[in-house]
Design a protein around this motif. Sequence first.
Motif, PDB file in Angstrom:
ATOM      1  N   GLY A 121       0.778  -1.223   0.000  1.00 32.88           N
ATOM      2  CA  GLY A 121       0.000   0.000   0.000  1.00 32.88           C
ATOM      3  C   GLY A 121       0.809   1.272   0.000  1.00 32.88           C
ATOM      4  O   GLY A 121       0.271   2.351  -0.236  1.00 32.88           O
ATOM      5  N   ASN A 122       2.128   1.170   0.259  1.00 30.55           N
ATOM      6  CA  ASN A 122       2.989   2.354   0.226  1.00 30.55           C
ATOM      7  C   ASN A 122       3.581   2.591  -1.159  1.00 30.55           C
ATOM      8  O   ASN A 122       4.340   3.532  -1.348  1.00 30.55           O
ATOM      9  CB  ASN A 122       4.123   2.220   1.253  1.00 30.55           C
ATOM     10  CG  ASN A 122       5.010   1.027   0.982  1.00 30.55           C
ATOM     11  OD1 ASN A 122       4.602   0.103   0.277  1.00 30.55           O
ATOM     12  ND2 ASN A 122       6.211   1.028   1.529  1.00 30.55           N
ATOM     13  N   GLN A 123       3.251   1.756  -2.134  1.00 27.08           N
ATOM     14  CA  GLN A 123       3.772   1.914  -3.489  1.00 27.08           C
ATOM     15  C   GLN A 123       2.703   2.464  -4.417  1.00 27.08           C
ATOM     16  O   GLN A 123       1.510   2.198  -4.242  1.00 27.08           O
ATOM     17  CB  GLN A 123       4.260   0.565  -4.029  1.00 27.08           C
ATOM     18  CG  GLN A 123       5.484   0.027  -3.314  1.00 27.08           C
ATOM     19  CD  GLN A 123       6.031  -1.231  -3.962  1.00 27.08           C
ATOM     20  OE1 GLN A 123       6.485  -2.147  -3.284  1.00 27.08           O
ATOM     21  NE2 GLN A 123       5.994  -1.291  -5.277  1.00 27.08           N
ATOM     22  N   THR A 124       3.146   3.236  -5.396  1.00 27.80           N
ATOM     23  CA  THR A 124       2.230   3.776  -6.392  1.00 27.80           C
ATOM     24  C   THR A 124       2.730   3.484  -7.805  1.00 27.80           C
ATOM     25  O   THR A 124       2.452   4.240  -8.741  1.00 27.80           O
ATOM     26  CB  THR A 124       2.053   5.293  -6.203  1.00 27.80           C
ATOM     27  OG1 THR A 124       3.346   5.927  -6.227  1.00 27.80           O
ATOM     28  CG2 THR A 124       1.352   5.608  -4.898  1.00 27.80           C
ATOM     29  N   ALA A 125       3.457   2.389  -7.952  1.00 24.64           N
ATOM     30  CA  ALA A 125       3.921   1.973  -9.270  1.00 24.64           C
ATOM     31  C   ALA A 125       4.296   0.504  -9.215  1.00 24.64           C
ATOM     32  O   ALA A 125       4.621  -0.035  -8.154  1.00 24.64           O
ATOM     33  CB  ALA A 125       5.126   2.802  -9.727  1.00 24.64           C
ATOM     34  N   ALA A 126       4.225  -0.147 -10.357  1.00 20.24           N
ATOM     35  CA  ALA A 126       4.619  -1.552 -10.451  1.00 20.24           C
ATOM     36  C   ALA A 126       5.115  -1.829 -11.862  1.00 20.24           C
ATOM     37  O   ALA A 126       4.593  -1.264 -12.838  1.00 20.24           O
ATOM     38  CB  ALA A 126       3.452  -2.479 -10.130  1.00 20.24           C
ATOM     39  N   VAL A 127       6.119  -2.689 -11.975  1.00 15.32           N
ATOM     40  CA  VAL A 127       6.581  -3.160 -13.270  1.00 15.32           C
ATOM     41  C   VAL A 127       5.973  -4.536 -13.512  1.00 15.32           C
ATOM     42  O   VAL A 127       6.157  -5.454 -12.711  1.00 15.32           O
ATOM     43  CB  VAL A 127       8.123  -3.233 -13.326  1.00 15.32           C
ATOM     44  CG1 VAL A 127       8.579  -3.874 -14.632  1.00 15.32           C
ATOM     45  CG2 VAL A 127       8.714  -1.841 -13.193  1.00 15.32           C
ATOM     46  N   VAL A 128       5.235  -4.656 -14.581  1.00 11.94           N
ATOM     47  CA  VAL A 128       4.591  -5.920 -14.945  1.00 11.94           C
ATOM     48  C   VAL A 128       5.456  -6.595 -15.998  1.00 11.94           C
ATOM     49  O   VAL A 128       5.714  -6.028 -17.057  1.00 11.94           O
ATOM     50  CB  VAL A 128       3.167  -5.686 -15.486  1.00 11.94           C
ATOM     51  CG1 VAL A 128       2.515  -7.010 -15.871  1.00 11.94           C
ATOM     52  CG2 VAL A 128       2.321  -4.940 -14.463  1.00 11.94           C
ATOM     53  N   THR A 129       5.926  -7.796 -15.702  1.00 14.86           N
ATOM     54  CA  THR A 129       6.822  -8.517 -16.606  1.00 14.86           C
ATOM     55  C   THR A 129       6.127  -9.759 -17.163  1.00 14.86           C
ATOM     56  O   THR A 129       4.974 -10.041 -16.859  1.00 14.86           O
ATOM     57  CB  THR A 129       8.104  -8.912 -15.874  1.00 14.86           C
ATOM     58  OG1 THR A 129       7.760  -9.753 -14.749  1.00 14.86           O
ATOM     59  CG2 THR A 129       8.845  -7.694 -15.356  1.00 14.86           C
ATOM     60  N   GLY A 130       6.857 -10.501 -17.980  1.00 16.87           N
ATOM     61  CA  GLY A 130       6.328 -11.735 -18.551  1.00 16.87           C
ATOM     62  C   GLY A 130       5.308 -11.513 -19.651  1.00 16.87           C
ATOM     63  O   GLY A 130       4.492 -12.393 -19.941  1.00 16.87           O
TER      64      GLY A 130
END
Length: 324
Positions: free
Chosen positions: A176-185
């Motif tokens: 919940g402290n993140q506001t970004a994600a890298v989606v792989t695969g």
Amino acid sequence: MRRVAVLALCAALFPLSGCGGPGPAGDEGRMPGAPAGVTAEAGSSTSVHVMWNAAPATDGGIEVYEVYRGTAKVTEVPAGTHMVDVTRLRPSTAYVFTVRARDTEGRLGPPSRAVRATTPASGPADTRAPTRPGGVTGRVVGDRAVQVSWSASSDAVGVVSYDILQGGTKIHSVGGNQTAAVVTGLRPGTRYAFTVRARDAADNVSPASATVRLTTAAGADDGRGTAPSDFRATTRRADDGSYSIDLSWVPPAADGVITEYQIHLDGHPATSLVYGGTPPRDRATYSFYVGERAGETHRVRVRPRLPDGTWGGFTPERTVTTGG
């Protein structure tokens, strides 16, 4: 003589785990390898989201992945699935998870590294969902990866996690402290649609965000947009006659702090660099011992562990020679 030197180096770098190279003829393919890149993140006060990368397969291929909480197997999923939500957990409790691969012959590989997650407190009765994540944007970071960013949701108690959905299906989760994600695969040259939902400790889920549509790059650069830049490698001779490899690089841009890098030597993982304090943001440096012989040639490259727990792209491989 060179193989002896390389084996000695590997033993120095891996005193407990071994060299990981091919064994005697006939040994290959006996069982699956351990899944790598395992992460665990609390999704609510009663659930944890566990993710991993594909395990090295035997000749027959991987059939299922088994997920363990401590020593107890809690579930298994098909080979094409690399994530699961472990539910029915207790609030305010620390848990340890591992993942094992089982092949089509029924052979069970070794467990992954253990990862830990602590569920938050449940708090008072809460029936209000977090607000909808706003400001969703995205960028392509290679032919198999994209980065999705959003503005934080608000909640009466607090946001515990964010779900990333692809076409309505949950494919990833971050704290919940993140506001970004890298989606792989992902697949090269393919158009995808992503949305984000916020989740609180009571497992209330917000409405989905606006949709961001991204098309992965064509080709096979394998996410190099997430790789460190300006990678340099040189050898250095110490006063005692031994040699080291000195590395330096510029960390990749990421929505969060990168605290871990993996160094590959001659095609195999050699060591990991983990920063316990504040990691460098401008240029990172690292040195490691490679032996006492001059004229030995080595190939080296580096990749970061991104803030969402996945591995970023590799730097270009550099070749160095001791005493050269």
